[in-house]
Write an enzyme that holds these catalytic residues in place. Sequence first.
Site, PDB file in Angstrom:
ATOM      1  N   ASP A  43       0.767  -1.243   0.000  1.00  0.00           N
ATOM      2  CA  ASP A  43       0.000   0.000   0.000  1.00  0.00           C
ATOM      3  C   ASP A  43       0.803   1.300   0.000  1.00  0.00           C
ATOM      4  OD1 ASP A  43      -1.763  -2.099   0.494  1.00  0.00           O
ATOM      5  OD2 ASP A  43      -2.923  -0.994   1.973  1.00  0.00           O
ATOM      6  N   GLU A  85       1.223  -8.848  11.960  1.00  0.00           N
ATOM      7  CA  GLU A  85       1.017  -8.610  10.522  1.00  0.00           C
ATOM      8  C   GLU A  85       2.353  -8.509   9.779  1.00  0.00           C
ATOM      9  OE1 GLU A  85      -1.483  -5.250   9.799  1.00  0.00           O
ATOM     10  OE2 GLU A  85      -1.299  -5.372   7.614  1.00  0.00           O
TER      11      GLU A  85
HETATM   12  C1  DGY Z   1      -6.151  -1.556   3.958  1.00  0.00           C
HETATM   13  O1  DGY Z   1      -7.294  -1.249   4.309  1.00  0.00           O
HETATM   14  O2  DGY Z   1      -5.129  -1.139   4.511  1.00  0.00           O
HETATM   15  C2  DGY Z   1      -5.973  -2.485   2.858  1.00  0.00           C
HETATM   16  O3  DGY Z   1      -4.664  -2.787   2.619  1.00  0.00           O
HETATM   17  C3  DGY Z   1      -6.647  -2.025   1.601  1.00  0.00           C
HETATM   18  O4  DGY Z   1      -6.812  -3.146   0.818  1.00  0.00           O
END
Ligand code: DGY
Length: 439
Positions: free
Chosen positions: A167, A399
């Site tokens: 992201d 995570e």
């Molecule tokens: C989040 O909400 O951080 C996800 O990675 C989007 O898919």
Amino acid sequence: MSSKHDLDSEARAILSKNDRGGYTVPTARLYPYQWNWDSAFVALGFATFDVARAWRELELLAEGQWASGMIPHILFRQNDPDYFPGPTTWQTPDAEQGGGRMPTGGISQPPVYASIVRELYEQTGNDNKAQVLFDVAYRFNKWFIAERTAQDMNVIATVHPWETGRDNCPDWDGGLAGMDVDPELEHYTRKDTQHADASQRPSSEQYDKYISIVKYGRDTGWNQRTLTDSGPFLVADPGLHFMLLRANRDLLWLANTLGHSDDVRAEITDWIAAGESGAQELWNTDVQAFCAKDLRSGEFSDGFSNASALCFYAGVGTPEQQDATRLHIERIGKKAQFLLPSWDPDHASFEQQRYWKGPLWPQMNYIVAKGLAESGYNVLAERMRTDLAAVIKRSGFRECFDPMTGDGCIGTDFSWTAALWLAWASDSRYSNPKTKRAF
Ligand code: DGY
């Protein structure tokens, strides 16, 4: 410290706890839906103790596949107010979603599906499941090539950082800097920072741009070609490109093994050839690595990421390019206590605990190491396995992890971390000749 058997049981318990009846959420509250590549990796974990449940994960992911072939990044089986942006923000059209079966996101995620189908098939030999899911994977990969190949180039590009799975990686900084926040962007409230430490999540400026792209897609009725050709953001991504190329190789293996027609095999062979030549568009001579490229400005990203390291997994690169990539990994391995950080610790944008700007990611370690081992770099591959095992032992099933200290970051009781512990990193699995994975 927990014993290795405690960790095996804990990992199985996490998968059971995150099971919502045939599909698995990445973690409760922060990510309360079914995510595309999370689910695919999770299937590998279930396969170590419940093979039927592993196939089920992939079958339920296939339920979200659009008529066009896209498997979206999120499947919203119910509306959960704990997550933003949910189905009312995405507003994807019913007709696309296999007849309105469920709302979903309007973009995709790394297409590892075919590769995981191959792994499950190799482990179980279940022809019936593999045949059905071959068609899902074939249509998904075909969609990716049709809708995310930039015009006149054989390179896979993305329209949204979320589609890459990485992201807030600095790979997207140039593309995001080149776009404006939509002046008519609706007021919204982030939920992620209510469930996780804000200093480890993307910034609000980044979120305004993420949501502006969602608004653009929504305003086009989720016309994917318009998004790719004219949307606010288009960046060629070594992560997507390499994972799709590998997925096409695994799809061809499945087509050969399951006896698909010459036409289908020829089509996939062409996809592979296009992916191999397109990879060269991503070679950044300044960095001496495969890097992201902002296709709106033509500018390369200037850093080494864990996606750069996937050239081995994709089976591309000249001997010189692969050697330069290995040298980057070795250099980073001297600086970081735990391989492989998501961004180069020698780069000014490195942040050791902020999501994709530095932390070590379990699923990326797995596929990078797999590629390294297949290329004969067994020592490096083994270090990536033992480093992942070490951070899990130190910090639990988080995570992602700080690559300098091993501290856990963001989500807790995380599904893909538990799954890859069971399928790959666990000492008990590794020390047993029957379950040890040589890749
Ligand atoms: C989040 O909400 O951080 C996800 O990675 C989007 O898919």
